[in-house]
Motif scaffolding. Structure first.
Motif, short mmCIF file in Angstrom:
data_model
loop_
_atom_site.label_atom_id
_atom_site.label_comp_id
_atom_site.label_asym_id
_atom_site.label_seq_id
_atom_site.Cartn_x
_atom_site.Cartn_y
_atom_site.Cartn_z
N TYR A 9 -3.63 -1.95 2.87
CA TYR A 9 -3.08 -0.59 2.82
C TYR A 9 -4.09 0.47 3.22
N SER A 10 -4.99 0.14 4.14
CA SER A 10 -6.04 1.10 4.49
C SER A 10 -5.45 2.41 5.04
N SER A 11 -4.24 2.34 5.60
CA SER A 11 -3.64 3.55 6.16
C SER A 11 -2.92 4.41 5.12
N ALA A 12 -2.63 3.81 3.95
CA ALA A 12 -1.91 4.56 2.91
C ALA A 12 -2.85 5.57 2.26
N GLN A 17 -8.04 -2.23 0.78
CA GLN A 17 -8.61 -1.98 2.10
C GLN A 17 -7.91 -2.80 3.17
#
Length: 75
Positions: A68-71, A65
Motif C-alpha cells: 500500500y505504498s501509494s495509500a 510499504q
C-alpha cells in the motif's frame, strides 16, 4: 461480486497504520515495565512482549510499504 471484500481492501492500509501506532505504544509500555518491574517474571514477560511486538511491527511496516505504498498514511 462481493462488495464487502472491495470495501475491506480500502481499510487494510488504515488498519495497518492503526496497528503500527498501537504496537509502538505497546512496545513503549512493555519496555517501561521491563525496566521498572520488581518481579523477575514481570520483567521477563515485558521483555518478551516488547520483542514480539517489535517483530510484528516490522512485519506490518513491510506489508504497508510493499502492498500500500501509494495509500496515504492515516493518523
Amino acid at each position: 461480486h462481493n462488495h464487502a471484500m472491495e470495501k475491506g481492501a480500502s481499510h487494510d492500509p488504515h488498519f495497518l497504520d492503526m496497528m503500527t501506532e498501537h504496537h509502538k505504544d505497546g512496545i513503549k509500555m512493555a519496555e517501561m515495565a521491563s525496566e521498572k518491574a520488581e518481579s523477575k517474571e514481570i520483567k521477563a514477560m515485558a521483555q518478551k512482549i516488547a520483542k514480539d511486538q517489535k517483530k510484528e511491527l516490522n512485519q506490518m511496516q513491510e506489508w504497508r510499504q510493499q502492498k500500500y505504498s501509494s495509500a496515504p498514511k492515516t493518523e
